[in-house]
Design a protein around this motif. Structure first.
Motif, PDB file in Angstrom:
ATOM      1  N   PHE A 178      36.998  19.047  37.484  1.00 43.57           N
ATOM      2  CA  PHE A 178      37.978  20.100  37.202  1.00 43.57           C
ATOM      3  C   PHE A 178      39.343  19.442  37.113  1.00 43.57           C
ATOM      4  CE2 PHE A 178      41.106  23.172  39.057  1.00 43.57           C
ATOM      5  CZ  PHE A 178      41.183  24.001  37.957  1.00 43.57           C
ATOM      6  N   VAL A 179      39.979  19.587  35.952  1.00 45.47           N
ATOM      7  CA  VAL A 179      41.347  19.116  35.779  1.00 45.47           C
ATOM      8  C   VAL A 179      42.250  20.345  35.769  1.00 45.47           C
ATOM      9  CG1 VAL A 179      42.967  17.926  34.263  1.00 45.47           C
ATOM     10  CG2 VAL A 179      40.637  17.053  34.521  1.00 45.47           C
ATOM     11  N   GLU A 180      43.194  20.358  36.698  1.00 43.05           N
ATOM     12  CA  GLU A 180      44.110  21.490  36.829  1.00 43.05           C
ATOM     13  C   GLU A 180      44.841  21.720  35.511  1.00 43.05           C
ATOM     14  OE1 GLU A 180      45.546  24.565  39.106  1.00 43.05           O
ATOM     15  OE2 GLU A 180      44.379  22.932  40.016  1.00 43.05           O
ATOM     16  N   PRO A 181      44.809  22.960  34.983  1.00 39.78           N
ATOM     17  CA  PRO A 181      45.525  23.229  33.727  1.00 39.78           C
ATOM     18  C   PRO A 181      47.027  23.080  33.903  1.00 39.78           C
ATOM     19  CG  PRO A 181      44.685  25.262  34.693  1.00 39.78           C
ATOM     20  CD  PRO A 181      44.100  24.148  35.485  1.00 39.78           C
ATOM     21  N   GLY A 182      47.698  22.791  32.786  1.00 39.43           N
ATOM     22  CA  GLY A 182      49.143  22.624  32.818  1.00 39.43           C
ATOM     23  C   GLY A 182      49.871  23.887  32.441  1.00 39.43           C
ATOM     24  N   GLU A 183      51.145  23.748  32.159  1.00 39.13           N
ATOM     25  CA  GLU A 183      51.981  24.899  31.835  1.00 39.13           C
ATOM     26  C   GLU A 183      52.202  25.058  30.333  1.00 39.13           C
ATOM     27  OE1 GLU A 183      55.564  24.397  34.038  1.00 39.13           O
ATOM     28  OE2 GLU A 183      54.595  24.665  35.997  1.00 39.13           O
ATOM     29  N   SER A 184      51.806  24.061  29.540  1.00 40.68           N
ATOM     30  CA  SER A 184      52.036  24.115  28.092  1.00 40.68           C
ATOM     31  C   SER A 184      50.786  24.605  27.376  1.00 40.68           C
ATOM     32  CB  SER A 184      52.398  22.723  27.557  1.00 40.68           C
ATOM     33  OG  SER A 184      53.559  22.222  28.192  1.00 40.68           O
ATOM     34  N   SER A 185      50.985  25.421  26.354  1.00 38.37           N
ATOM     35  CA  SER A 185      49.843  25.841  25.541  1.00 38.37           C
ATOM     36  C   SER A 185      49.386  24.663  24.682  1.00 38.37           C
ATOM     37  CB  SER A 185      50.222  27.013  24.648  1.00 38.37           C
ATOM     38  OG  SER A 185      51.130  26.588  23.636  1.00 38.37           O
ATOM     39  N   LEU A 186      48.180  24.772  24.167  1.00 38.18           N
ATOM     40  CA  LEU A 186      47.676  23.740  23.262  1.00 38.18           C
ATOM     41  C   LEU A 186      48.581  23.613  22.049  1.00 38.18           C
ATOM     42  CD1 LEU A 186      45.581  21.701  22.292  1.00 38.18           C
ATOM     43  CD2 LEU A 186      44.197  23.623  21.472  1.00 38.18           C
ATOM     44  N   ASN A 187      49.021  24.731  21.520  1.00 32.92           N
ATOM     45  CA  ASN A 187      49.922  24.691  20.359  1.00 32.92           C
ATOM     46  C   ASN A 187      51.215  23.961  20.679  1.00 32.92           C
ATOM     47  OD1 ASN A 187      48.279  25.967  18.498  1.00 32.92           O
ATOM     48  ND2 ASN A 187      49.032  28.019  18.992  1.00 32.92           N
ATOM     49  N   ASP A 188      51.744  24.188  21.876  1.00 34.45           N
ATOM     50  CA  ASP A 188      52.975  23.495  22.272  1.00 34.45           C
ATOM     51  C   ASP A 188      52.751  21.983  22.354  1.00 34.45           C
ATOM     52  OD1 ASP A 188      54.415  25.821  22.380  1.00 34.45           O
ATOM     53  OD2 ASP A 188      54.205  26.071  24.553  1.00 34.45           O
ATOM     54  N   LEU A 189      51.601  21.582  22.872  1.00 37.45           N
ATOM     55  CA  LEU A 189      51.301  20.143  22.950  1.00 37.45           C
ATOM     56  C   LEU A 189      51.242  19.533  21.552  1.00 37.45           C
ATOM     57  CD1 LEU A 189      48.539  19.875  25.726  1.00 37.45           C
ATOM     58  CD2 LEU A 189      51.015  19.537  25.952  1.00 37.45           C
ATOM     59  N   LYS A 246      52.020  18.966  13.603  1.00 39.29           N
ATOM     60  CA  LYS A 246      50.939  19.700  12.955  1.00 39.29           C
ATOM     61  C   LYS A 246      49.695  18.834  12.815  1.00 39.29           C
ATOM     62  CE  LYS A 246      53.923  22.742  10.202  1.00 39.29           C
ATOM     63  NZ  LYS A 246      54.271  23.213   8.833  1.00 39.29           N
ATOM     64  N   ILE A 247      48.521  19.451  13.009  1.00 45.33           N
ATOM     65  CA  ILE A 247      47.255  18.763  12.720  1.00 45.33           C
ATOM     66  C   ILE A 247      47.088  18.763  11.211  1.00 45.33           C
ATOM     67  CG2 ILE A 247      44.752  18.820  12.977  1.00 45.33           C
ATOM     68  CD1 ILE A 247      45.136  20.148  15.683  1.00 45.33           C
ATOM     69  N   THR A 248      46.912  17.565  10.647  1.00 47.55           N
ATOM     70  CA  THR A 248      46.822  17.469   9.190  1.00 47.55           C
ATOM     71  C   THR A 248      45.408  17.078   8.766  1.00 47.55           C
ATOM     72  OG1 THR A 248      47.673  15.181   9.275  1.00 47.55           O
ATOM     73  CG2 THR A 248      49.281  16.950   8.973  1.00 47.55           C
ATOM     74  N   ASP A 249      45.209  15.831   8.385  1.00 41.55           N
ATOM     75  CA  ASP A 249      43.942  15.412   7.801  1.00 41.55           C
ATOM     76  C   ASP A 249      42.917  14.988   8.847  1.00 41.55           C
ATOM     77  OD1 ASP A 249      44.925  15.611   5.091  1.00 41.55           O
ATOM     78  OD2 ASP A 249      46.077  13.789   5.492  1.00 41.55           O
ATOM     79  N   ALA A 250      41.653  15.258   8.518  1.00 38.66           N
ATOM     80  CA  ALA A 250      40.581  14.585   9.246  1.00 38.66           C
ATOM     81  C   ALA A 250      40.659  13.102   8.916  1.00 38.66           C
ATOM     82  CB  ALA A 250      39.227  15.154   8.822  1.00 38.66           C
ATOM     83  N   ILE A 251      40.455  12.261   9.932  1.00 40.89           N
ATOM     84  CA  ILE A 251      40.612  10.823   9.703  1.00 40.89           C
ATOM     85  C   ILE A 251      39.256  10.119   9.736  1.00 40.89           C
ATOM     86  CG2 ILE A 251      42.964  10.732  10.578  1.00 40.89           C
ATOM     87  CD1 ILE A 251      41.874   9.721  13.243  1.00 40.89           C
ATOM     88  N   ILE A 257      51.582  13.014  29.229  1.00 42.57           N
ATOM     89  CA  ILE A 257      52.839  13.748  29.083  1.00 42.57           C
ATOM     90  C   ILE A 257      52.629  15.249  28.930  1.00 42.57           C
ATOM     91  CG2 ILE A 257      54.100  11.784  28.135  1.00 42.57           C
ATOM     92  CD1 ILE A 257      53.631  12.895  25.343  1.00 42.57           C
ATOM     93  N   GLY A 258      51.377  15.682  28.900  1.00 40.33           N
ATOM     94  CA  GLY A 258      51.125  17.112  28.796  1.00 40.33           C
ATOM     95  C   GLY A 258      49.675  17.457  29.072  1.00 40.33           C
ATOM     96  N   VAL A 259      49.471  18.601  29.700  1.00 36.73           N
ATOM     97  CA  VAL A 259      48.134  19.137  29.967  1.00 36.73           C
ATOM     98  C   VAL A 259      48.154  20.603  29.545  1.00 36.73           C
ATOM     99  CG1 VAL A 259      46.391  19.632  31.723  1.00 36.73           C
ATOM    100  CG2 VAL A 259      47.793  17.555  31.909  1.00 36.73           C
TER     101      VAL A 259
END
Length: 432
Positions: A334-345, A383-388, A405-407
């Motif tokens: 279990f990794v404690e969730p952070g305060e940032s949304s996935l979109n913010d990351l 932004k998520i762009t191309d599949a690599i 730097i973010g969770v």
């Protein structure tokens, strides 16, 4: 001898009569109903019965361990003889021992009455959903099972634990295809105690299936740079497993090769990381209730806000090093969730990649690693762009965990672990 307890008691008595100073025994019996789908078609339905006995004997400080998958009296007598022979031929080790007497307990978790028809309907529904919603996806293999198991632990100190479990699970291997273009294979699996939810909607399953269609057309990463890597829950368990094996497990603490060997109680990673093992959590399906060395399992902090709280040591590792033993050895992270949304990351990434799967060799003793990021995407300017296409990444596990730097505030549960997305900086990304 009918019950697991009777079998274990007989084996322990036989070991003592054969000269063991101390002994322990684990007897496990179970049944698995399996349904297979290959190439989109139901291909196999079968029931498997399994049994195993693991014997450990100590004689004059020397250890013997034997495993057998037969539980008849003759086979157990042979296993006892072989176990004592193994002990006689081994080297004395004062750290070898068995668990002390605690409160004996019987545990039960999961499902005891199964709905096989409902499971079959869910699998059929899953195949239809994928075909309709993600027509480019080919399910190479899908396996779902009903697991029923009973385990009995006993030792000559009077320790007794039993555990009865039952659960559903599945594993799916899939890839996308359009004409002659094919994506990289991806797999996903989960454990469940209920069939209330569509299989496609469990954990990260739908996300990974959807992303596989986008993996048909990939682009190479240009050049070599140091950037950010957003690790998804489907990849994080493997990354943390590598780190813990390298830094806090029996072998590396005992031989002193771990860079964290003297850092218990010290800050070792980013203060954004708090990690525990949680086999007793209700989100974990049939989590560990007693350890393989005979102690009742309890949830345990490994890292709290960057500070190392526990090593993952067995009873043997504890006695060998003098450090406390782990309260469980379940691997249910279990990794404690952070305060940032996935979109913010994602929006905070100027240049980097999102990684769903890592393929690489065992890291060096200092944590240096390199491997290929598979089923992954480029992130640029938030932004998520191309599949690599398959891209090399390298770094150092200890340094990488310091540079978290973010969770994400979102987490994903697959019935074994509860994990967020984790953003790391300072990773070398090597493209073409």
């Amino acid at each position: 001898m009918k019950s697991n307890r009777e079998i274990a008691a007989y084996a322990l008595d036989a070991l003592k009569k054969s000269g063991a100073d101390h002994a322990q025994c684990v007897v496990t019996t179970g049944k698995t109903d399996e349904i297979n789908v290959d190439g989109g078609e139901f291909s196999l339905m079968r029931t498997l019965f399994n049994s195993a006995i693991v014997l450990k004997a100590l004689k004059d400080g020397k250890k013997g361990i034997i495993t057998s998958n037969r539980l008849d009296q003759e086979s157990i007598d042979n296993a006892v003889r072989d176990c004592m022979a193994a002990a006689q031929s081994s080297v004395p080790d004062e750290a070898e021992s068995i668990s002390e007497k605690e409160t004996n307990k019987d545990f039960e978790a999961g499902v005891q009455v199964f709905d096989r028809d409902r499971l079959f309907d869910r699998i059929k529904e899953y195949m239809e959903d994928v075909k309709r919603e993600y027509p480019k996806i080919n399910i190479a293999q899908f396996i779902s099972t009903i697991h029923q198991s009973e385990s009995q632990f006993m030792n000559t100190n009077g320790v007794e634990f039993s555990y009865k479990t039952g659960y559903y699970d599945f594993s799916s291997l899939f890839a996308a295809q359009e004409g002659k273009k094919v994506s990289s294979f991806m797999g996903y699996g989960a454990k469940m105690t209920s069939l209330d939810k569509k299989l496609l909607d469990i954990g990260m399953h739908r996300t990974l299936v959807s992303e596989s269609e986008k993996q048909i057309d990939t682009k190479p990463v240009s050049g070599k740079f140091v950037g950010k890597v957003l690790i998804t829950p489907s990849c994080l368990e493997e990354i943390l497993g590598m780190a813990f094996s390298n830094f806090i497990s029996d072998p590396v603490i005992i031989d002193g090769t771990s860079p964290w060997k003297n850092l218990l109680g010290s800050k070792v990673v980013s203060d954004k990381l708090s990690i525990s093992t949680i086999p007793l959590d209700s989100r974990v399906v049939c989590g560990e209730r007693f350890t393989g060395d005979g102690y009742e399992s309890r949830n345990m902090e490994i890292i709290s806000k960057g500070v190392l709280k526990s090593f993952l040591l067995t009873n043997y590792g504890s006695k060998k090093t003098g450090f406390p033993r782990a309260l469980n050895l379940s691997g249910s992270l279990f990794v404690e969730p952070g305060e940032s949304s996935l979109n913010d990351l994602i929006q905070g990434v100027d240049k980097g990649i999102l990684i769903n799967r890592f393929s690489g060799g065992q890291p060096g003793s200092n944590g240096d690693f390199s491997g290929v990021a598979k089923n992954s995407f480029f992130i640029e300017n938030g932004k998520i762009t191309d599949a690599i296409s398959e891209t090399m990444i390298s770094g150092n596990l200890a340094k990488m965990l310091k540079q978290v730097i973010g969770v994400s505030s979102e987490t994903v549960c697959d019935g074994n672990s509860v994990l967020p997305w984790v953003l790391c900086d300072g990773i070398t990304i090597s493209g073409k």
